[in-house]
Design an enzyme around this catalytic site. Structure first.
Site, PDB file in Angstrom:
ATOM      1  N   ALA A  16       0.833  -1.205   0.000  1.00 53.65           N
ATOM      2  CA  ALA A  16       0.000   0.000   0.000  1.00 53.65           C
ATOM      3  C   ALA A  16       0.871   1.259   0.000  1.00 53.65           C
ATOM      4  O   ALA A  16       1.976   1.272   0.534  1.00 53.65           O
ATOM      5  CB  ALA A  16      -0.922  -0.002   1.217  1.00 53.65           C
ATOM      6  N   GLY A  64       0.710  -5.791   0.533  1.00 58.73           N
ATOM      7  CA  GLY A  64      -0.333  -5.948  -0.469  1.00 58.73           C
ATOM      8  C   GLY A  64       0.196  -6.417  -1.810  1.00 58.73           C
ATOM      9  O   GLY A  64      -0.527  -7.043  -2.584  1.00 58.73           O
ATOM     10  N   GLU A  85       3.885  -6.208   7.420  1.00 59.09           N
ATOM     11  CA  GLU A  85       2.978  -5.589   8.391  1.00 59.09           C
ATOM     12  C   GLU A  85       2.753  -6.457   9.615  1.00 59.09           C
ATOM     13  O   GLU A  85       2.365  -5.965  10.682  1.00 59.09           O
ATOM     14  CB  GLU A  85       1.635  -5.245   7.727  1.00 59.09           C
ATOM     15  CG  GLU A  85       0.859  -6.425   7.166  1.00 59.09           C
ATOM     16  CD  GLU A  85       1.178  -6.725   5.723  1.00 59.09           C
ATOM     17  OE1 GLU A  85       0.235  -6.946   4.937  1.00 59.09           O
ATOM     18  OE2 GLU A  85       2.365  -6.728   5.365  1.00 59.09           O
ATOM     19  N   GLU A 110       0.290 -10.076  -1.482  1.00 56.54           N
ATOM     20  CA  GLU A 110      -1.089 -10.558  -1.505  1.00 56.54           C
ATOM     21  C   GLU A 110      -1.624 -10.598  -2.938  1.00 56.54           C
ATOM     22  O   GLU A 110      -2.366 -11.525  -3.316  1.00 56.54           O
ATOM     23  CB  GLU A 110      -1.969  -9.654  -0.648  1.00 56.54           C
ATOM     24  CG  GLU A 110      -1.628  -9.709   0.840  1.00 56.54           C
ATOM     25  CD  GLU A 110      -2.597  -8.894   1.664  1.00 56.54           C
ATOM     26  OE1 GLU A 110      -3.739  -9.370   1.865  1.00 56.54           O
ATOM     27  OE2 GLU A 110      -2.235  -7.795   2.109  1.00 56.54           O
TER      28      GLU A 110
END
Length: 217
Positions: A131, A176, A199, A179
């Site tokens: 992000a 992300g 994270e 992911e």
């Protein structure tokens, strides 16, 4: 019971063979473009810049297209390459980039001519840094919730595409970004690639659907 288990195992084997065939076809398509790319584990070359039809899903004209969409032609017709291209932010997922990805994936899922989708980076040495925290720091709390929900929905839509999806990881994939790669059916990585859900060091649960992706992985 034994017959049912055997049939189930046969179906899984056939599905894996179809994915392997798609990866092999994509490897051949991307490996004959005349562009050099770092070798990836599994013998699949990273998607190079290809001279084919290109579409941009940006809402405004920008100095660079944050998401490059290429529909390959000729014998490679049916292969679509999605290239992340935010070089100034290491391909971090911004609101605009997630919006572009959402529109692109939405178009792909209804396109019956698409056979395979490849996610790659247009920026050397980086797949996706996760992000965009600089942008998030300026968001109101309500905007953060909306952004995370849209990112999760987009990654879930990617995972549910009816065609094989391949993540070509040529560099760092964090948060992300990892992911996003996990949502693809197949992941191939350069020997220099680095991956992590950083994270979790801050006791933050990955927010874009990784739990489901890891169960499928």
């Amino acid at each position: 019971m034994a017959a049912a288990a055997a049939l189930g195992g046969l179906g899984l084997l056939r599905a894996r063979l179809r994915l392997a065939a798609a990866a092999a076809a994509t490897s051949a398509a991307l490996g004959r473009t005349g562009h050099r790319a770092p070798p990836l584990r599994g013998g699949v070359a990273a998607a190079a810049a290809l001279p084919s039809a290109r579409r941009s899903y940006g809402s405004q004209a920008k100095e660079e297209e944050e998401l490059r969409v290429r529909y390959l032609d000729d014998e490679h017709k049916g292969i679509v390459v999605l290239g992340l291209n935010r070089s100034h932010a290491k391909n971090a997922l911004s609101k605009n980039l997630v919006k572009m990805m959402s529109k692109a994936v939405d178009a792909l899922k209804s396109d019956k001519k698409v056979r395979t989708v490849v996610f790659r980076s247009e920026v050397p040495g980086i797949f996706c840094a996760g992000a965009d925290l600089k942008e998030r720091a300026k968001m109101h709390s309500s905007e953060v919730s909306s952004f995370v929900s849209r990112a999760r929905a987009t990654i879930n839509e990617l995972a549910n595409l009816p065609v094989p999806t391949i993540a070509a990881i040529d560099g760092t994939a964090l948060g992300g970004g990892l992911e996003l790669a996990l949502a693809c059916d197949i992941r191939v990585a350069a020997s220099s690639a680095k991956m992590g859900l950083v994270e979790t060091k801050l006791a933050i649960i990955p927010g874009a659907g990784t739990v489901t992706c890891i169960l499928c992985f």
